[in-house]
Design an enzyme around this catalytic site. Structure first.
Site, short mmCIF file in Angstrom:
data_model
loop_
_atom_site.label_atom_id
_atom_site.label_comp_id
_atom_site.label_asym_id
_atom_site.label_seq_id
_atom_site.Cartn_x
_atom_site.Cartn_y
_atom_site.Cartn_z
N ASP A 27 14.69 -3.76 27.60
CA ASP A 27 15.04 -4.50 29.11
C ASP A 27 16.32 -3.86 29.67
O ASP A 27 17.34 -3.59 28.92
CB ASP A 27 15.40 -5.87 28.80
CG ASP A 27 14.70 -6.90 29.71
OD1 ASP A 27 14.83 -6.80 31.04
OD2 ASP A 27 14.38 -7.90 29.10
N ASP A 38 14.86 -5.65 34.81
CA ASP A 38 14.90 -7.03 35.34
C ASP A 38 15.17 -6.92 36.87
O ASP A 38 15.98 -6.30 37.42
CB ASP A 38 16.21 -7.56 34.65
CG ASP A 38 16.33 -9.05 34.76
OD1 ASP A 38 15.43 -9.65 34.31
OD2 ASP A 38 17.28 -9.41 35.25
N GLU A 82 10.16 -5.83 37.29
CA GLU A 82 10.02 -7.28 37.43
C GLU A 82 10.24 -7.59 38.78
O GLU A 82 11.37 -7.31 39.39
CB GLU A 82 11.10 -8.16 36.52
CG GLU A 82 10.53 -9.52 36.74
CD GLU A 82 11.62 -10.50 36.23
OE1 GLU A 82 11.50 -11.81 36.00
OE2 GLU A 82 13.08 -10.14 36.45
N HIS A 86 9.24 -15.07 28.15
CA HIS A 86 10.38 -15.88 27.88
C HIS A 86 11.16 -16.82 28.95
O HIS A 86 12.05 -17.57 28.85
CB HIS A 86 11.67 -14.85 27.42
CG HIS A 86 12.17 -14.20 28.81
ND1 HIS A 86 11.31 -13.29 28.97
CD2 HIS A 86 13.28 -14.25 29.34
CE1 HIS A 86 11.92 -12.50 30.35
NE2 HIS A 86 13.45 -13.17 30.18
N ASP A 87 10.56 -16.64 30.30
CA ASP A 87 10.88 -17.51 31.48
C ASP A 87 9.78 -18.44 31.77
O ASP A 87 10.16 -19.25 32.49
CB ASP A 87 11.21 -16.54 32.73
CG ASP A 87 12.28 -15.47 32.46
OD1 ASP A 87 13.34 -16.04 31.77
OD2 ASP A 87 12.37 -14.63 33.15
O1 ISL Z 1 12.69 -17.90 35.33
C1 ISL Z 1 12.71 -17.80 36.54
C2 ISL Z 1 12.35 -19.21 37.05
O2 ISL Z 1 12.40 -20.42 36.31
C3 ISL Z 1 12.47 -17.08 37.35
O3 ISL Z 1 12.78 -17.23 38.67
C4 ISL Z 1 13.71 -15.78 36.71
O4 ISL Z 1 14.82 -16.13 37.09
C5 ISL Z 1 13.37 -14.71 37.61
O5 ISL Z 1 11.95 -14.12 37.22
C6 ISL Z 1 14.17 -13.64 37.12
O6 ISL Z 1 14.17 -13.48 35.70
C7 ISL Z 1 14.97 -12.39 35.24
O7 ISL Z 1 16.37 -12.25 35.66
C8 ISL Z 1 17.08 -13.25 35.12
C9 ISL Z 1 17.03 -13.81 33.80
O8 ISL Z 1 17.68 -15.26 33.58
C10 ISL Z 1 15.58 -13.97 33.29
O9 ISL Z 1 15.64 -14.37 31.86
C11 ISL Z 1 14.80 -12.76 33.51
O10 ISL Z 1 13.58 -12.59 32.90
C12 ISL Z 1 18.26 -12.98 35.42
O11 ISL Z 1 18.74 -11.78 34.84
#
Ligand code: ISL
Length: 547
Positions: A85, A193, A247, A319-320
Site C-alpha cells: 500500500d 491509496d 483507489e 478493511h474499510d
Molecule cells: O472508509 C471510507 C468510508 O467509510 C472511505 O471513504 C475511505 O475513507 C476512502 O475510501 C479512503 O480510504 C483509504 O484512505 C483513507 C484510509 O483511512 C482508508 O483506510 C484507506 O483505505 C485515508 O488514507
C-alpha cells in the site's frame, strides 16, 4: 490483508509481519496469487498506518525491514506476489516533510503541502474562516489552522493527514523514487491509496458539497497525467511490469474502464465504490439496509460498461467496509450459503477478484455494544459528533454498528481457542465471540465449508480460461436472481444465483443444461431442479474443445 489484525507473533496483541509469515501456509493452501498488505510503515497513529511518517521503514510494532524481506521471500517461494500500500495523497503530520513545511512560511518545503490564508474579511481561526468549503472524509472542515504561521493547511482526511501538493515536481519525484525503492526490495506492485484525489484544481474552488468535491477531484484531467508519468517513472528499465491498483472514491465505471485500459498506460485496476455505497443514504451513517438485487444491478452495470475494455477489480469486502456476509448476505441462518453464493459471483465475473482476510471463512460484523469497543478514527469521530448533540451510547452504537470500518478489523479467527488463535495476549480489538463456531481450523476440517468453497473457486479460475478471458454475457437481474454467463469460443460458463432468503423457481436460461460444476454444497440441486433454494447458486459449464 490488514497486518494488525491477521496474526500476532510476539504476544503484544497486535498483528505483525512475522505473524503473516507464520501463516503463509494458509494463503498458499487457499491458492491466492498475490497479497496486498495494508500499511505497515511508521505512522502518526491517527488512522492505523494510513498516516505515514516514514515511507521507507517498518513500524517497530509490526516488525523490521528484515522481517519484511523474509516475508517477501517466503511468499515468493510459494508463488505469491506482494503488493504494498502506498499513501501519497497525504503524509502524517509527523513526517519530516511536514515538520519542515510548517516550520516557516519561507521554508523550501512550505509548498509541498497546501497552505492558505483565511477567507478575505474573516478572522483567521474563526468559525467559517476556512479558505474554502471542502469537508474532510472523516467529518468537519478539511482545513486546520496553524497558530504559529497564521495559515490553514489542507487535509482531506484527519488533521494528522496533511495533503501533499502533487503539482510540485519535487513531490512527484520523491513518490516515484520511493516506489522504485520498494521495487528494488522485491515487491511486485502497489495499491495506491486514494490516488483519485491527488489532483487539486487550481485556485481550490468551493465544491458545494462533499460528493461534488470528490467528483471534481477524480475527474480532474491532471490526474491522468500524473498516473501516466508515475507508470513510466516506476516501470522504467524493469523487466516485470509492476501492477498498479488505484483507489478512487467517486469514480464512474466509464472513467475506471478508461484508466484501467492497458492502451492508456495508467493503472491496471481501479478500486471503485458504487456497489459498497448502495446502503448509504445522505452519507454512510444514514444507513439503508441493502437490497440484494441492487448488488446484482450494480455489478452488472460495471461489467457491461467495461465490455471488453479495461479490467475490473472485484470485491465485496475490505478493511474499510463492514463484513460482506453481513452487509450483502445473511449472517443468521443462511450465513454459510449466502457467503458461498456471494463468493461464487465475485470469483466468476470478468476482472480480478480481491478477497479480504476473514471473508474466506465468512467472518461477520461484530456485535458492538459499547463505544469503548470501537477503535477506528472514523467511528470515534462520528461517535463524538453524536454525543455532542445529546445522543445516548445506545443510539451511537445503533448508528455505527452496521457501517463501521471496525467490523472488518477484528482479529482473524484462526481457531475456537482463547483470542481466536490470533494472539497469546488480549488483542488490540476484541475478537468476534462467534469465533467458537466460525474459524479456520473447523472449516479446514469440513470439505463443505465456506473456506473450501473459496479454494474450489480459486482453483476453478486457474483451470478454466473462460473465467479469466471470457466475455461477460448479461442474463438476468431480478429482485431475487442474478444470472450471467462468460463465453470464450465455444465454452460457456453460466452462473445463476438466488440472492434472497426465499426459494424461487429456476429461471429459464440458456446454459443451465451444461454440467453442474460448482454448487453451494446445499444438495438442493438434486432435491428439486425446478427451484433455486434460498441463497442457492449454481454454475454450469458447457465445454467445447477449448477449456
Ligand atoms: O472508509 C471510507 C468510508 O467509510 C472511505 O471513504 C475511505 O475513507 C476512502 O475510501 C479512503 O480510504 C483509504 O484512505 C483513507 C484510509 O483511512 C482508508 O483506510 C484507506 O483505505 C485515508 O488514507
Amino acid at each position: 490483508m490488514y497486518p494488525r489484525s491477521f496474526a500476532d507473533s510476539d504476544g503484544d496483541g497486535v498483528g505483525d509481519l512475522p505473524g503473516i509469515r507464520d501463516r503463509v501456509d494458509h494463503l498458499s493452501w487457499l491458492g491466492v496469487g498475490a497479497v496486498w498488505l495494508s500499511p505497515f510503515f511508521p505512522s502518526g497513529g491517527a488512522d492505523n498506518g494510513y498516516d505515514v511518517s516514514d515511507y521507507r521503514a517498518v513500524d517497530p510494532v509490526l516488525g523490521t525491514l528484515a522481517d519484511f524481506d523474509e516475508l517477501v521471500d517466503e511468499l515468493h517461494r510459494r508463488d505469491i506476489r506482494v503488493i504494498v500500500d502506498q499513501i501519497y495523497n497525504h503524509t502524517s503530520d509527523e513526517h519530516p516533510w511536514f515538520d519542515a513545511s510548517r516550520s516557516a512560511i519561507d521554508d523550501a518545503r512550505r509548498d509541498w503541502y497546501f497552505w492558505r490564508s483565511a477567507r478575505p474579511g474573516t478572522e483567521p481561526g474563526a468559525l467559517g474562516a476556512e479558505p474554502n468549503d471542502w469537508q474532510s472524509f472523516f467529518g468537519g472542515p478539511a482545513w486546520t489552522f496553524d497558530e504559529r504561521s497564521g495559515q490553514y493547511y489542507l487535509h482531506l482526511f484527519h488533521p494528522k493527514q496533511p495533503d501533499l501538493d502533487w503539482s510540485r515536481d519535487e513531490v512527484r519525484a520523491e513518490v516515484h523514487d520511493t516506489m522504485r525503492w520498494w521495487l528494488d526490495r522485491g515487491v511486485d506492485g502497489f495499491r495506491l491509496d486514494v490516488i483519485g484525489l491527488i489532483a487539486k484544481p487550481d485556485g481550490l474552488p468551493d465544491a458545494g458539497n462533499h460528493r461534488s468535491l470528490i467528483a471534481m477531484l477524480v475527474e480532474h484531467p491532471r490526474l491522468r497525467d500524473h498516473l501516466r508519468e508515475l507508470r513510466r517513472s516506476v516501470a522504467i528499465g524493469r523487466g516485470a511490469r509492476p501492477v498498479l491498483i488505484g483507489e478512487m472514491p467517486g469514480v464512474t465505471p466509464e472513467l475506471a474502464r478508461d484508466i484501467s485500459d492497458v492502451r492508456h498506460d495508467e493503472l491496471d485496476m481501479v478500486i471503485s465504490f458504487d456497489h459498497v455505497q448502495l446502503d448509504h443514504g445522505r452519507d454512510k451513517w444514514d444507513h439503508r439496509p441493502s437490497v440484494p438485487a441492487h448488488l446484482g444491478r450494480a455489478l452488472e452495470r460495471w461489467q457491461t460498461t467495461f465490455g471488453a475494455d479495461g479490467w475490473n477489480l472485484l470485491y465485496l469486502g475490505s478493511h474499510d467496509q463492514p463484513r460482506a456476509v453481513s452487509r450483502f448476505g445473511d449472517d443468521g441462518e443462511l450465513r454459510d450459503r449466502s457467503a458461498k453464493t456471494l463468493a461464487t459471483i465475485v470469483h466468476l465475473l470478468r476482472g480480478t477478484p480481491f478477497l479480504y482476510q476473514g471473508d474466506e471463512i465468512a467472518m461477520a460484523d461484530f456485535p458492538f455494544a459499547t463505544i469503548d469497543q470501537l477503535r477506528d478514527v472514523e467511528s470515534l469521530r462520528h461517535a463524538a459528533t453524536l454525543i455532542e448533540v445529546g445522543a445516548t451510547e445506545r443510539e451511537v452504537i445503533a448508528s455505527i454498528r452496521p457501517v463501521s470500518r471496525d467490523n472488518a478489523r477484528t482479529p482473524m479467527q484462526w481457531d475456537a481457542g482463547p483470542h481466536a488463535g490470533f494472539s497469546e495476549a488480549a488483542p488490540w480489538m476484541e475478537p468476534n465471540p462467534d469465533h467458537s463456531t466460525w474459524n479456520v481450523v473447523d472449516q479446514l476440517a469440513d470439505a463443505s465449508s465456506v473456506l473450501h468453497h473459496h479454494r474450489r473457486l480459486i482453483r476453478f479460475r486457474r483451470d478454466h480460461r473462460v473465467v479469466v478471458d471470457g466475455d461477460y454475457v448479461p442474463l438476468l437481474v431480478s429482485d431475487e436472481v442474478y444470472a450471467f454467463a462468460r463465453r470464450l469460443g465455444d465454452v460457456r460458463l453460466t452462473v445463476v444465483a438466488n440472492l434472497s432468503d426465499r426459494a424461487v423457481s429456476t429461471p429459464a436460461l440458456d446454459g443451465l443444461d451444461g454440467d453442474l460444476v460448482l454448487g453451494d454444497g446445499s444438495g438442493d440441486e438434486d432435491a428439486n431442479a425446478g427451484l433455486l433454494g434460498p441463497w442457492e447458486s449454481r454454475v454450469h459449464l458447457s465445454a467445447g474443445s477449448t477449456t
